[in-house]
Design a protein around this motif. Structure first.
Motif, PDB file in Angstrom:
ATOM      1  N   THR B 366      47.773  54.455   3.579  1.00 30.24           N
ATOM      2  CA  THR B 366      46.312  54.384   3.529  1.00 30.24           C
ATOM      3  C   THR B 366      45.877  52.918   3.650  1.00 30.24           C
ATOM      4  O   THR B 366      44.941  52.583   4.379  1.00 30.24           O
ATOM      5  CB  THR B 366      45.806  54.998   2.219  1.00 30.24           C
ATOM      6  OG1 THR B 366      46.283  56.342   2.137  1.00 30.24           O
ATOM      7  CG2 THR B 366      44.288  55.003   2.163  1.00 30.24           C
ATOM      8  N   TYR B 367      46.609  52.080   2.971  1.00 28.90           N
ATOM      9  CA  TYR B 367      46.309  50.642   3.007  1.00 28.90           C
ATOM     10  C   TYR B 367      46.540  50.084   4.412  1.00 28.90           C
ATOM     11  O   TYR B 367      45.691  49.364   4.961  1.00 28.90           O
ATOM     12  CB  TYR B 367      47.217  49.938   1.988  1.00 28.90           C
ATOM     13  CG  TYR B 367      46.926  48.484   1.796  1.00 28.90           C
ATOM     14  CD1 TYR B 367      45.826  48.059   1.053  1.00 28.90           C
ATOM     15  CD2 TYR B 367      47.769  47.514   2.343  1.00 28.90           C
ATOM     16  CE1 TYR B 367      45.565  46.718   0.870  1.00 28.90           C
ATOM     17  CE2 TYR B 367      47.518  46.171   2.159  1.00 28.90           C
ATOM     18  CZ  TYR B 367      46.415  45.776   1.436  1.00 28.90           C
ATOM     19  OH  TYR B 367      46.156  44.452   1.250  1.00 28.90           O
ATOM     20  N   ALA B 368      47.693  50.451   4.991  1.00 30.79           N
ATOM     21  CA  ALA B 368      48.055  49.878   6.297  1.00 30.79           C
ATOM     22  C   ALA B 368      47.093  50.294   7.405  1.00 30.79           C
ATOM     23  O   ALA B 368      46.949  49.585   8.397  1.00 30.79           O
ATOM     24  CB  ALA B 368      49.480  50.284   6.670  1.00 30.79           C
ATOM     25  N   LEU B 369      46.422  51.435   7.236  1.00 34.02           N
ATOM     26  CA  LEU B 369      45.487  51.900   8.271  1.00 34.02           C
ATOM     27  C   LEU B 369      44.050  51.469   8.003  1.00 34.02           C
ATOM     28  O   LEU B 369      43.164  51.717   8.812  1.00 34.02           O
ATOM     29  CB  LEU B 369      45.522  53.436   8.363  1.00 34.02           C
ATOM     30  CG  LEU B 369      46.773  54.084   8.944  1.00 34.02           C
ATOM     31  CD1 LEU B 369      46.641  55.603   8.878  1.00 34.02           C
ATOM     32  CD2 LEU B 369      46.999  53.644  10.387  1.00 34.02           C
ATOM     33  N   SER B 370      43.833  50.813   6.858  1.00 31.15           N
ATOM     34  CA  SER B 370      42.454  50.510   6.476  1.00 31.15           C
ATOM     35  C   SER B 370      41.840  49.467   7.395  1.00 31.15           C
ATOM     36  O   SER B 370      42.529  48.585   7.912  1.00 31.15           O
ATOM     37  CB  SER B 370      42.411  49.995   5.039  1.00 31.15           C
ATOM     38  OG  SER B 370      42.792  51.028   4.185  1.00 31.15           O
ATOM     39  N   SER B 371      40.539  49.611   7.531  1.00 29.99           N
ATOM     40  CA  SER B 371      39.782  48.685   8.347  1.00 29.99           C
ATOM     41  C   SER B 371      39.996  47.260   7.813  1.00 29.99           C
ATOM     42  O   SER B 371      39.924  47.013   6.619  1.00 29.99           O
ATOM     43  CB  SER B 371      38.322  49.106   8.275  1.00 29.99           C
ATOM     44  OG  SER B 371      37.484  48.034   8.481  1.00 29.99           O
ATOM     45  N   GLY B 372      40.315  46.358   8.713  1.00 35.57           N
ATOM     46  CA  GLY B 372      40.578  44.989   8.294  1.00 35.57           C
ATOM     47  C   GLY B 372      42.057  44.701   8.105  1.00 35.57           C
ATOM     48  O   GLY B 372      42.477  43.550   8.110  1.00 35.57           O
ATOM     49  N   TYR B 373      42.860  45.749   7.896  1.00 38.53           N
ATOM     50  CA  TYR B 373      44.303  45.549   7.715  1.00 38.53           C
ATOM     51  C   TYR B 373      45.110  46.170   8.843  1.00 38.53           C
ATOM     52  O   TYR B 373      46.294  45.931   8.993  1.00 38.53           O
ATOM     53  CB  TYR B 373      44.753  46.154   6.376  1.00 38.53           C
ATOM     54  CG  TYR B 373      44.093  45.496   5.194  1.00 38.53           C
ATOM     55  CD1 TYR B 373      44.578  44.289   4.699  1.00 38.53           C
ATOM     56  CD2 TYR B 373      42.971  46.043   4.593  1.00 38.53           C
ATOM     57  CE1 TYR B 373      43.953  43.656   3.637  1.00 38.53           C
ATOM     58  CE2 TYR B 373      42.337  45.428   3.537  1.00 38.53           C
ATOM     59  CZ  TYR B 373      42.833  44.224   3.055  1.00 38.53           C
ATOM     60  OH  TYR B 373      42.218  43.599   2.022  1.00 38.53           O
ATOM     61  N   TYR B 374      44.445  47.057   9.592  1.00 34.06           N
ATOM     62  CA  TYR B 374      45.126  47.848  10.624  1.00 34.06           C
ATOM     63  C   TYR B 374      45.946  46.968  11.583  1.00 34.06           C
ATOM     64  O   TYR B 374      47.121  47.192  11.807  1.00 34.06           O
ATOM     65  CB  TYR B 374      44.065  48.644  11.395  1.00 34.06           C
ATOM     66  CG  TYR B 374      44.606  49.522  12.490  1.00 34.06           C
ATOM     67  CD1 TYR B 374      44.873  50.862  12.259  1.00 34.06           C
ATOM     68  CD2 TYR B 374      44.824  49.011  13.766  1.00 34.06           C
ATOM     69  CE1 TYR B 374      45.353  51.683  13.275  1.00 34.06           C
ATOM     70  CE2 TYR B 374      45.306  49.826  14.790  1.00 34.06           C
ATOM     71  CZ  TYR B 374      45.562  51.154  14.535  1.00 34.06           C
ATOM     72  OH  TYR B 374      46.034  51.947  15.542  1.00 34.06           O
ATOM     73  N   ASP B 375      45.289  45.952  12.125  1.00 33.63           N
ATOM     74  CA  ASP B 375      45.974  45.119  13.119  1.00 33.63           C
ATOM     75  C   ASP B 375      47.189  44.407  12.534  1.00 33.63           C
ATOM     76  O   ASP B 375      48.229  44.318  13.166  1.00 33.63           O
ATOM     77  CB  ASP B 375      44.998  44.087  13.696  1.00 33.63           C
ATOM     78  CG  ASP B 375      43.942  44.745  14.561  1.00 33.63           C
ATOM     79  OD1 ASP B 375      44.178  45.895  15.003  1.00 33.63           O
ATOM     80  OD2 ASP B 375      42.883  44.132  14.778  1.00 33.63           O
ATOM     81  N   ALA B 376      47.018  43.909  11.315  1.00 40.68           N
ATOM     82  CA  ALA B 376      48.095  43.128  10.702  1.00 40.68           C
ATOM     83  C   ALA B 376      49.273  44.008  10.305  1.00 40.68           C
ATOM     84  O   ALA B 376      50.411  43.533  10.266  1.00 40.68           O
ATOM     85  CB  ALA B 376      47.573  42.384   9.481  1.00 40.68           C
ATOM     86  N   TYR B 377      49.020  45.267   9.980  1.00 34.88           N
ATOM     87  CA  TYR B 377      50.101  46.124   9.510  1.00 34.88           C
ATOM     88  C   TYR B 377      50.498  47.187  10.531  1.00 34.88           C
ATOM     89  O   TYR B 377      51.514  47.067  11.194  1.00 34.88           O
ATOM     90  CB  TYR B 377      49.720  46.759   8.167  1.00 34.88           C
ATOM     91  CG  TYR B 377      49.574  45.721   7.072  1.00 34.88           C
ATOM     92  CD1 TYR B 377      50.649  44.896   6.745  1.00 34.88           C
ATOM     93  CD2 TYR B 377      48.379  45.545   6.394  1.00 34.88           C
ATOM     94  CE1 TYR B 377      50.542  43.932   5.761  1.00 34.88           C
ATOM     95  CE2 TYR B 377      48.264  44.581   5.407  1.00 34.88           C
ATOM     96  CZ  TYR B 377      49.337  43.772   5.084  1.00 34.88           C
ATOM     97  OH  TYR B 377      49.233  42.827   4.127  1.00 34.88           O
ATOM     98  N   TYR B 378      49.683  48.201  10.675  1.00 35.39           N
ATOM     99  CA  TYR B 378      50.046  49.286  11.586  1.00 35.39           C
ATOM    100  C   TYR B 378      50.203  48.757  13.021  1.00 35.39           C
ATOM    101  O   TYR B 378      51.175  49.042  13.709  1.00 35.39           O
ATOM    102  CB  TYR B 378      49.001  50.400  11.543  1.00 35.39           C
ATOM    103  CG  TYR B 378      49.361  51.597  12.393  1.00 35.39           C
ATOM    104  CD1 TYR B 378      50.252  52.553  11.924  1.00 35.39           C
ATOM    105  CD2 TYR B 378      48.838  51.749  13.673  1.00 35.39           C
ATOM    106  CE1 TYR B 378      50.599  53.637  12.710  1.00 35.39           C
ATOM    107  CE2 TYR B 378      49.178  52.825  14.455  1.00 35.39           C
ATOM    108  CZ  TYR B 378      50.055  53.776  13.967  1.00 35.39           C
ATOM    109  OH  TYR B 378      50.402  54.844  14.751  1.00 35.39           O
ATOM    110  N   GLY B 379      49.233  47.961  13.443  1.00 36.07           N
ATOM    111  CA  GLY B 379      49.259  47.430  14.807  1.00 36.07           C
ATOM    112  C   GLY B 379      50.493  46.577  15.048  1.00 36.07           C
ATOM    113  O   GLY B 379      51.193  46.727  16.061  1.00 36.07           O
ATOM    114  N   LYS B 380      50.789  45.688  14.108  1.00 35.24           N
ATOM    115  CA  LYS B 380      51.954  44.812  14.248  1.00 35.24           C
ATOM    116  C   LYS B 380      53.244  45.637  14.246  1.00 35.24           C
ATOM    117  O   LYS B 380      54.163  45.379  15.029  1.00 35.24           O
ATOM    118  CB  LYS B 380      51.944  43.792  13.103  1.00 35.24           C
ATOM    119  CG  LYS B 380      52.966  42.691  13.217  1.00 35.24           C
ATOM    120  CD  LYS B 380      52.715  41.780  14.408  1.00 35.24           C
ATOM    121  CE  LYS B 380      51.602  40.779  14.133  1.00 35.24           C
ATOM    122  NZ  LYS B 380      51.354  39.893  15.288  1.00 35.24           N
TER     123      LYS B 380
END
Lengths: 498, 501
Positions: B366-380
């Motif tokens: 949930t955290y990794a997909l959250s707005s503002g974190y998506y790129d840094a986590y899921y995207g990366k």
């Protein structure tokens, strides 16, 4: 907080509206978006469901190609580019009517992008730019029981019907619509009308707003006249008719002008439109809106519609409403106003079908637009709902053309048809509606009329031929309208002056 | 004649020739389950009447002259993640306790169609999240080699059932190593097919882009026979590959590596690897060389990032996949006393229904997909995934298959890593890259570690859709090692009935 509404015309002197319209259209595919369940409207609750549209553990979606075909047709008709590759995305939020607690939708990779639709208001053309057209699945439907309003607030319990869950839904999003001035409500309505006509012409949806197969969310914001900085917008949901689209924009302009005049801030929120009062009330505030945590749907392979297929859909598409109107206008020699009246009355299909079935365009238009439109209005139904067919109109027109009926009798024939007495011929037969063309019978009636109106007869004898009209009227009355008025006039003048 | 130690291929032969009925074979396996499963705890659900009815139906089909599949009459243990319309499907979670699906998974249906007899549903880590089967809401499963040790996970019920002769075959699912790791630590063959090669329809999803059903068995040939029996295109699964199943059975029979180029993954070895595991692995590589393979060392520079990438992608997908467990339509419902809102009931149910590891991953995702974190986590993480796939592509330009130990250690004691998620996650260090890249990978026994006399697995990885190649290599290793050992590795396992006494 009560807001004082600012009268519409006054509001427009100080503010410039900016609109944006999101339209959801349920496609009329036989089966749902991701499973084989039927999409038929009105079935008993939860009878058109399966493991897939119920989101049961382990089930997986498979894309319905007919839906993809439908959305591409809409995209092409809206002059969009169809992308070569795109994906579905999951929109995550919890709600009981959503079986998986995520909706399969599209996020940053829509299938159709950058289109436009031209609409006309008071003879002026407005180009509505289309930002995107994307594919998604519909949710189930909640029924809140026990409250006064049918809303969740105050209800005892809620029931959910998943028949609608998974029905293919196309979302069409405009770019901001600017510079419409005081025409904003009409432009919004014209856009919704034109979009509905377009989709109907494509045959991909029945676009019935009252059944929810077409739903509009209308965004409105105001900026001070002369400014180029947009204001905060509200998004009005629940706008379920073309008229409501117009009214909701009008109301939001009046309301937001009131808020701004009072020195307050327009809140970014969703609002609900109420048909009865024509007003909107506050819904969920977008400022506390959820984070949908969109990410590419891993259960579905990307969509990559082959170019040849898209080209084929473009080539094979039916005539679109704008082209059709231009053609009909030329073929039937109509003025803009006449054409607009036909379109507004919803008579275009009927008249065209009547013409195709053999009637003269002018006759078909006369009967549908004058006589039958009036009756539809009287009965409070749509023209298409009257129990009279283009074939009936063709037959009546033919009877008039061959002199068997006059207009007055023809109207009585329609009375009969509408009353369910049968076909025009059957009504003519049953009601004995035939022009009296038997010269002997007519001659007898005329003699009686002359005898009964000596003064007028004398005037005609004296050369005042125009006075014959009064005697013709008397003849028509005596024959209950069944006489051929022209012939009666000739005979009267012949008898008195010949 | 006892049938319980026979391979699936042997049982199928007995059934086909009429020497044994499906019912006889099923009865003997049910007897074995009764005898040992009280200690092993491999099964969550066994309904003897249902099993016998299935077996009788298979016998009747044979009697009627129906052409049945090559594994007809053979019993199988079925992981509790596959839906079964005649048995509960719980994924070892309280939130699904007692749920009986109204439909069969595609693989379940194909097993039935092929004439296999489903003995019951096997224990697993809750929703397949774990490497030890300790995360089951219904208690841990025990390793038949040493009942104090874990049987691997998440398909630990399946591995323990097959390793303790309760079933000759089992299904598993592999999201980060959940077939290969339990196979390795129980001395079995476990295969993760190419992603899309086996249907996910009816497999309760953990991480959709990674989940891969596959076979578990005591021999390479048995695994191949099961692989072939349930694989192939499924129109109900959009990600299913519409191509012929690779010739895995033929490859398992061929069992030669003459001229094959084999790459040893340089990044897997050294610190954190048990010496006994590395010793057996090196011997297996030498063995392959002696059989005519050309062995080279290959570097896959991004494999070191596979574990962190996996622990962003898998939890992200799981946070969405598991959202449906909300008490509204099926499964557990907590707190519905007429005073609470639907949202409150959902929250209470999920709080009580999910175990700690599942909650941890839902929160991570949930955290990794959250707005503002998506790129840094899921995207990366998705970018890392691409790099890992490219590492495989580059490696497979030089070699035909890659090899590594399947797991860094042998089976560890139950409870040892229960409170240390990071240590637990390391069990899948070597298996995760193939899930991220979607290629085929198998684990085959290569001996016992000197320190603890517990099984060690050799992992063989092949390109996407070259599943047959992994079977070829695994079968060659199996044949050569069995010659050396004088029989299957499992023959060296303690006799459970003796041990229990």
């Amino acid at each position: 907080m009560t807001t004082t509404l600012v009268p519409y015309d006054e509001a427009l002197t100080r503010y410039e509206p900016v609109l944006g319209i999101e339209t959801h259209i349920e496609l009329g595919t036989k089966s749902k978006m991701f499973c084989g369940c039927s999409t038929e409207f009105g079935a008993p609750p939860n009878t058109q469901v399966c493991p897939v549209c119920l989101g049961l553990p382990g089930s997986l979606p498979v894309t319905n190609q007919a839906a993809i075909e439908g959305i591409i047709k809409i995209g092409l008709a809206l002059n969009c580019s169809i992308v070569e590759w795109c994906r579905f995305a999951r929109k995550n939020y919890f709600y009981p009517d959503m079986p998986k607690n995520f909706q399969i939708s599209q996020y940053d990779e829509p299938l159709c992008v950058d289109g436009h639709l031209d609409v006309e208001v008071d003879g002026e053309t407005y180009r509505i730019e289309i930002e995107r057209v994307h594919m998604e699945e519909d949710t189930g439907k909640s029924l809140h029981v026990g409250g006064a309003t049918g809303r969740i607030q105050g209800a005892d319990h809620s029931l959910v019907d998943y028949n609608r869950a998974g029905i293919p839904l196309v979302e069409i999003v405009t770019k901001p619509i600017v510079a419409t001035g005081d025409k904003a409500p009409l432009v919004a309505r014209a856009y919704a009308t034109e979009l509905r006509e377009l989709v109907r012409a494509l045959g991909v949806s029945d676009v019935r707003m009252e059944q929810g197969s077409m739903r509009c969310d209308v965004n409105v914001s105001l900026m001070p006249a002369g400014s180029s900085v947009w204001g905060t917008r509200s998004e009005t949901k629940n706008v379920n008719s073309l008229r409501s689209v117009e009214r909701s924009v009008r109301h939001e302009i009046e309301r937001q002008a009131g808020v701004l005049d009072a020195g307050e801030r327009v809140i970014q929120e969703t609002r609900h439109f109420h048909e009865d009062t024509g007003t909107t009330t506050s819904g969920r505030s977008k400022e506390e809106a959820q984070d949908y945590r969109y990410f590419p749907e891993p259960d579905l392979v990307p969509m990559a519609p082959p170019r040849e297929w898209v080209d084929e859909l473009l080539t094979d598409r039916p005539e679109l409403p704008a082209a059709r109107r231009a053609r009909v206008r030329a073929e039937w020699s109509l003025s803009d106003k006449e054409l607009q009246d036909i379109v507004n009355a919803g008579a275009l299909d009927l008249i065209e079908e009547t013409v195709r079935a053999g009637a003269e365009a002018s006759a078909a238009r006369k009967w549908w637009m004058n006589e039958l439109s009036r009756r539809a209005t009287e009965q409070g139904v749509e023209l298409t709902e009257l129990p009279v067919t283009p074939a009936d109109v063709v037959r009546v027109s033919a009877l008039v053309a061959e002199g068997a009926l006059n207009d007055k009798l023809a109207r009585q024939v329609f009375d009969g048809v509408l009353a369910g007495e049968g076909t025009p011929d059957e009504v003519v037969e049953k009601r004995g509606l035939k022009i009296v063309s038997d010269e002997g019978e007519l001659s007898t009636v005329i003699d009686e009329v002359i005898a009964g109106n000596p003064d007028i007869a004398e005037k005609i004898r004296g050369g005042k031929v125009a006075a014959a009209g009064a005697l013709v009227g008397a003849v028509m009355k005596a024959t209950r309208g069944q006489a051929d008025a022209g012939r009666a006039r000739e005979l009267i003048i012949q008898k008195l002056t010949g | 004649m006892s049938t319980i130690k026979k391979t699936a291929a042997e049982l199928a032969e007995l059934f086909a020739s009429g020497e044994a009925s499906a019912e006889e074979i099923a009865r003997e396996h049910l007897g074995r389950i009764r005898a040992v499963d009280g200690d092993v705890k491999a099964f969550l659900h066994v309904d003897e009447d249902n099993v016998l009815a299935q077996a009788q139906a298979v016998d009747a089909r044979r009697a009627a002259g129906e052409r049945l599949g090559p594994l007809a009459g053979v019993p199988i243990a079925h992981k509790d993640v596959f839906t079964t319309k005649d048995m509960p499907t719980t994924c070892s979670s309280k939130i699904l306790e007692g749920w009986q699906p109204p439909y069969d998974a595609t693989i379940t249906a194909r097993l039935r169609e092929a004439g296999l007899v489903i003995l019951g549903k096997t224990n697993m880590d809750e929703f397949a999240m774990g490497s030890s089967t300790e995360n089951s809401a219904f208690g841990p499963t025990h390793n038949p080699w040493d009942l104090t040790k874990i049987p691997g996970g998440s398909s630990g019920g399946s591995s323990a059932a097959v390793a303790s002769y309760q079933a000759p075959l089992a299904t598993g699912t592999d999201t980060g190593g959940s077939i290969r790791q339990p196979a390795a630590v129980t001395g079995l063959v476990g295969m993760k097919p190419t992603y899309g090669g086996s249907s996910r329809y009816g497999v309760v999803a953990f991480a959709s882009s990674l989940d891969t059903p596959g076979p578990m068995a005591r021999t390479v040939l048995d695994a191949a026979l099961l692989h072939e029996a349930f694989s192939g295109h499924d129109p109900m699964d959009s990600t299913s590959i519409d191509r012929p199943v690779p010739p895995v059975v033929e490859a398992a029979r061929r069992a030669d590596v003459e001229g094959l180029r084999i790459g040893v993954v340089k990044e897997f070895g050294g610190d954190g690897y048990q010496p006994g595991v590395l010793a057996r692995f090196r011997e297996a590589v030498e063995l392959l060389e002696s059989l005519g393979a050309k062995v080279v060392e290959v570097s896959c520079p991004h494999f070191g990032h596979a574990l962190p990438a996996y622990y962003l992608i898998a939890p992200s997908e799981c946070s969405s996949n598991l959202a449906r467990f909300d008490a509204m339509r099926y499964g557990l419902r907590v707190g519905d006393d007429g005073t609470r809102s639907a949202e409150e009931v959902m929250a209470l149910t999920r709080a009580e229904g999910f175990g700690p590891e599942v909650k941890r991953r839902i929160m991570l995702g949930t955290y990794a997909l959250s707005s503002g974190y998506y790129d840094a986590y899921y995207g990366k993480a998705q970018q890392v995934r691409t790099l890992i796939a490219r590492d495989f592509d580059a490696a497979f330009e030089q070699v035909d298959v890659l090899v590594s130990p399947t797991t860094p250690t042998t089976a560890f004691p139950i409870g040892e890593r229960a409170d240390d998620p990071m240590a637990m996650y390391l069990a899948d260090l070597c298996t995760i890259p193939s899930n991220l890249a979607g290629n085929a990978a198998i684990s085959v026994p290569c001996g016992l570690a000197d320190e603890d006399r517990l099984p060690v697995g050799l992992q063989v990885m092949a390109p996407v859709l070259a599943d047959d190649r992994t079977y070829r290599v695994a079968a060659a290793v199996e044949r050569a090692l069995q010659d050396r050992w004088g029989g299957p590795l499992l023959a060296q396992a303690p006799d459970l009935t003796e041990a229990v006494k």
